[in-house]
Design a protein around this motif. Structure first.
Motif, PDB file in Angstrom:
ATOM      1  N   PHE A   1      -0.089  -8.859  -4.871  1.00 54.27           N
ATOM      2  CA  PHE A   1      -0.133  -8.900  -6.723  1.00 54.27           C
ATOM      3  C   PHE A   1      -0.281  -7.796  -7.373  1.00 54.27           C
ATOM      4  N   VAL A   2      -1.195  -6.797  -6.793  1.00 56.98           N
ATOM      5  CA  VAL A   2      -0.967  -5.349  -7.503  1.00 56.98           C
ATOM      6  C   VAL A   2       0.262  -4.735  -7.534  1.00 56.98           C
ATOM      7  N   ALA A   3       1.083  -4.991  -6.543  1.00 47.97           N
ATOM      8  CA  ALA A   3       2.621  -4.621  -6.672  1.00 47.97           C
ATOM      9  C   ALA A   3       3.480  -5.043  -7.913  1.00 47.97           C
ATOM     10  N   LYS A   4       3.057  -6.398  -8.168  1.00 47.14           N
ATOM     11  CA  LYS A   4       4.095  -7.213  -8.801  1.00 47.14           C
ATOM     12  C   LYS A   4       3.381  -7.085 -10.415  1.00 47.14           C
ATOM     13  N   GLY A   5       2.046  -6.834 -10.191  1.00 47.38           N
ATOM     14  CA  GLY A   5       1.499  -6.842 -11.810  1.00 47.38           C
ATOM     15  C   GLY A   5       1.196  -5.646 -11.988  1.00 47.38           C
ATOM     16  N   VAL A   6       1.109  -4.631 -11.329  1.00 45.70           N
ATOM     17  CA  VAL A   6       0.407  -3.337 -11.912  1.00 45.70           C
ATOM     18  C   VAL A   6       1.459  -2.207 -11.706  1.00 45.70           C
ATOM     19  N   GLY A   7       1.949  -2.214 -10.351  1.00 43.88           N
ATOM     20  CA  GLY A   7       3.219  -1.243  -9.859  1.00 43.88           C
ATOM     21  C   GLY A   7       2.907  -0.781  -8.534  1.00 43.88           C
ATOM     22  N   GLU A   8       3.843   0.104  -8.159  1.00 39.09           N
ATOM     23  CA  GLU A   8       3.874   0.651  -6.778  1.00 39.09           C
ATOM     24  C   GLU A   8       2.897   1.563  -6.819  1.00 39.09           C
ATOM     25  N   THR A   9       2.618   2.519  -7.797  1.00 43.45           N
ATOM     26  CA  THR A   9       1.339   3.413  -7.689  1.00 43.45           C
ATOM     27  C   THR A   9       0.173   2.940  -7.561  1.00 43.45           C
ATOM     28  N   ALA A  10      -0.081   1.729  -8.191  1.00 43.12           N
ATOM     29  CA  ALA A  10      -1.458   1.066  -8.019  1.00 43.12           C
ATOM     30  C   ALA A  10      -1.255   0.397  -6.285  1.00 43.12           C
ATOM     31  N   LEU A  11      -0.222   0.128  -6.000  1.00 41.81           N
ATOM     32  CA  LEU A  11      -0.171  -0.257  -4.519  1.00 41.81           C
ATOM     33  C   LEU A  11      -0.463   0.725  -3.549  1.00 41.81           C
ATOM     34  N   ALA A  12       0.048   2.030  -3.829  1.00 37.52           N
ATOM     35  CA  ALA A  12      -0.435   3.021  -3.008  1.00 37.52           C
ATOM     36  C   ALA A  12      -1.828   3.651  -3.070  1.00 37.52           C
ATOM     37  N   ALA A  13      -2.528   2.982  -4.103  1.00 37.85           N
ATOM     38  CA  ALA A  13      -3.937   3.086  -4.422  1.00 37.85           C
ATOM     39  C   ALA A  13      -4.887   2.459  -3.662  1.00 37.85           C
ATOM     40  N   VAL A  14      -4.360   1.219  -3.610  1.00 36.95           N
ATOM     41  CA  VAL A  14      -4.925   0.138  -2.544  1.00 36.95           C
ATOM     42  C   VAL A  14      -4.922   0.564  -1.232  1.00 36.95           C
ATOM     43  N   ASN A  15      -3.745   1.171  -0.521  1.00 32.63           N
ATOM     44  CA  ASN A  15      -3.806   1.592   0.792  1.00 32.63           C
ATOM     45  C   ASN A  15      -4.543   2.953   0.836  1.00 32.63           C
ATOM     46  N   ILE A  16      -4.683   3.789  -0.025  1.00 35.07           N
ATOM     47  CA  ILE A  16      -5.470   4.962   0.285  1.00 35.07           C
ATOM     48  C   ILE A  16      -7.054   4.445   0.041  1.00 35.07           C
ATOM     49  N   SER A  17      -7.341   3.377  -0.373  1.00 38.98           N
ATOM     50  CA  SER A  17      -8.617   2.922  -0.555  1.00 38.98           C
ATOM     51  C   SER A  17      -9.117   1.986   0.816  1.00 38.98           C
ATOM     52  N   MET A  18      -8.243   1.812   1.606  1.00 37.64           N
ATOM     53  CA  MET A  18      -8.158   0.848   2.714  1.00 37.64           C
ATOM     54  C   MET A  18      -9.114   1.528   3.966  1.00 37.64           C
ATOM     55  N   PRO A  19      -9.266   2.759   4.183  1.00 42.32           N
ATOM     56  CA  PRO A  19     -10.104   3.322   4.993  1.00 42.32           C
ATOM     57  C   PRO A  19     -11.483   3.096   4.992  1.00 42.32           C
TER      58      PRO A  19
END
Length: 450
Positions: free
Chosen positions: A37-55
Motif C-alpha cells: 500500500f505504501v508503494a502504491k499510495g506514497v511511492g518507492e522512496t517510502a517503500l524503501a523507508a519501510v524496509n529501513i525500519s524493519m530491523p
C-alpha cells in the motif's frame, strides 16, 4: 515404534505445524501489506523507508520470541510430566515479562526516533519517512510482542485453531485499514503504521480474552518474578530469537552494501526480496514451532523414538517447502515483483527479477538449518542451538558479504546468503553428528553402569 504410533505422531506434528505456518505467514503479511500500500499510495522512496525500519521491528519480534519459545518449551516439558502448576507459572511469567519489555522498548525508541532512524541507515531522502513510520508503529510494540508470546503458548496449550483465527482476524483488519488510511484518506506512511498497530492490538485482545475466559488450559496465577528464572527461560529461546533478529542484521548489512555498490535502487529491490524471504523464513519457523512443543513433550516423557521421528518428519517437510519456494521464485518472479514495483519502470523491474532469482537459491538450505537448531532448543541443547543461530545470523553473513561481492561483483551480493546458509547447514550437521555420538556414548555408559 509401530506404524500406528508413527501415524499418530505425524498427525500431531501437522496439527501444530500447519496453524503455526499460517500464523507466521500472517505476521509477515503485516509488513508486506504495508509495503504494497505504501508503494502504491506514497511511492518507492517510502517503500524503501519501510524496509529501513524493519530491523527495529524484527528486534522487537525477536525479543518476544526469547520468552515465547522458552516458555513454550518449558511449559510443554512440564505438561509431559503432568505438572500443571509449573506450566501455569511459566506461562504467567513469560507474558508479564514480554509486556513490560515492550513498554520499555516503546519508551526508548519513541524518545529517540531521530537517533534510531539514522542508526538504521536512513538517507536524506528517506529519513523523515522512517521517523514517521517508527513514530506510530513503536506505540504498539507492547501489544505486538505480547500477542506473539500468547500465540505461541496458545498452540502449545492445544488451541491451534484459536491462534489461526486470531492472527487472520488481525491480518484482514490490517488490509482494510491500510486501504482506508493510505489510499482513501491519504494518511501516508503513518497511516500504514497505524493500520498495522491497530491490527496487532486486536490480535492481542483476542488472545488475552481467551485466557481470561478459558480455564481448561494455561491460566494466569500469582507469581513472584525471579530474575534467574526469567533469564533461564530466555536462554532457551535465544536460538529462535537470533533467527528472527538475523533478518534485522541481514537487512542492515545488505542495505549498507547495496547503498555503496548500487544505490537507492538496490534498497528498493532488496525491500521486495526481503518481504518474500521473510515469508519463506516464517514458513520454516512455523514448521519449527510445530515440531518444538512435541519434541519437548516427548523429551519430557523420555520417549526418544517419538521425538526423533518428529525431527525426521520436520526435516522432510522443510526440504519440500524450501524446494517449492525456490521453484516459485524461478518460475513466477514477475507477478511477485509487480506487487511492489511497477512494470512501467522497466529497468528497475527487470533488475529486481534478476536479483530475486539469484537470491532465491538461499531458500534451499534454509529450512534444514532452522529445523536442526529448533531440535536442539526443544531438547535443551541450548549451546548448540545458539551456536547455529549466531553463526547463521551474523558470522557467516559477514564473511559472505565480505567475500562474494569482491569475487563476483553485484551477483555476489545476491548470492551471499546462499553461501551463508550453506555454511550454516554444514555447521548444523556437524553439531548434530557430535550430539548423536555423545548420546550413543552416554547410553553405553548407562548400560555398563547397570
Amino acid at each position: 515404534m509401530t506404524v500406528l504410533n508413527q501415524k499418530n505422531v505425524k498427525f500431531e506434528f501437522f496439527k501444530l505445524a500447519i496453524p503455526s505456518v499460517i500464523s507466521m505467514w500472517v505476521y509477515t503479511l503485516y509488513t508486506m501489506v504495508d509495503g504494497m500500500f505504501v508503494a502504491k499510495g506514497v511511492g518507492e522512496t517510502a517503500l524503501a523507508a519501510v524496509n529501513i525500519s524493519m530491523p527495529l521491528i524484527n528486534i522487537a519480534f525477536g525479543i518476544s520470541i526469547l520468552w515465547a519459545v522458552g516458555a513454550s518449551t518449558r511449559a510443554s516439558i512440564f505438561k509431559g510430566k503432568n505438572d500443571k502448576e509449573n506450566a501455569n507459572r511459566v506461562f504467567t511469567i513469560s507474558t508479564i515479562t514480554v509486556f513490560v519489555l515492550g513498554l520499555i522498548f516503546t519508551f526508548v525508541t519513541f524518545t529517540n526516533l531521530d537517533f534510531f532512524a539514522k542508526l538504521l541507515g536512513s538517507s536524506p531522502e528517506t529519513h523523515h519517512y522512517v521517523k514517521d513510520y517508527l513514530s506510530v508503529i513503536v506505540l504498539f510494540f507492547p501489544f505486538y510482542m505480547t500477542a506473539y508470546n500468547l500465540e505461541v503458548l496458545i498452540k502449545a496449550d492445544g488451541f491451534p485453531k484459536k491462534a489461526v483465527t486470531a492472527v487472520l482476524t488481525g491480518a484482514f483488519t490490517n488490509i482494510i485499514l491500510d486501504y482506508l488510511f493510505v489510499i482513501r484518506f491519504g494518511y501516508g506512511i503513518k497511516g500504514a503504521a497505524a493500520a498495522t498497530g491497530l491490527s496487532q492490538l486486536i490480535t492481542f485482545g483476542i488472545f488475552f480474552s481467551h485466557y481470561l475466559i478459558n480455564k481448561n488450559g494455561f491460566t494466569f496465577i500469582k507469581v513472584k518474578l525471579r530474575l534467574s528464572e526469567i533469564l533461564s527461560m530466555a536462554k532457551i529461546g535465544i536460538a529462535d530469537s537470533l533467527t528472527e533478529s538475523s533478518v534485522a542484521s541481514i537487512t542492515f548489512l545488505f542495505n549498507h552494501v547495496l547503498l555503496t555498490n548500487i544505490g537507492n535502487d538496490g534498497i528498493v529491490i532488496h525491500t521486495v526480496i526481503t518481504y518474500v524471504y521473510q515469508l519463506v523464513l516464517m514458513t520454516m519457523l512455523g514448521l519449527n514451532q510445530g515440531m518444538q512443543p512435541l519434541v519437548s513433550y516427548y523429551y519430557g516423557k523420555e520417549d526418544s523414538k517419538s521425538y526423533k521421528y518428529i525431527l525426521r518428519v520436520a526435516l522432510i517437510s522443510a526440504g519440500i517447502a524450501s524446494l517449492i519456494a525456490f521453484l516459485i521464485a524461478m518460475i513466477l518472479p514477475a507477478p511477485i515483483i509487480s506487487m511492489f514495483i511497477s512494470p512501467d519502470n522497466l529497468d528497475l523491474f527487470n533488475h529486481a527479477i534478476y536479483a530475486f532469482r539469484l537470491f532465491a537459491f538461499s531458500y534451499l538450505p534454509l529450512g534444514f538449518v532452522i529445523i536442526f537448531y529448533g531440535y536442539f532448543t526443544a531438547t535443551e541443547s541450548i549451546n548448540r542451538a545458539i551456536s547455529i543461530s549466531l553463526a547463521r545470523g551474523l558470522i557467516f553473513v559477514l564473511i559472505s558479504l565480505a567475500i562474494m561481492p569482491k569475487l563476483f561483483g553485484e551477483p555476489g551480493i545476491w548470492l551471499s546468503l546462499l553461501l551463508s546458509e550453506s555454511l550454516s547447514l554444514i555447521f548444523a550437521l556437524t553439531l548434530f553428528k557430535q550430539a548423536k555420538v555423545s548420546e550413543t556414548v552416554h547410553q553405553y555408559e548407562n548400560q555398563w553402569s547397570q
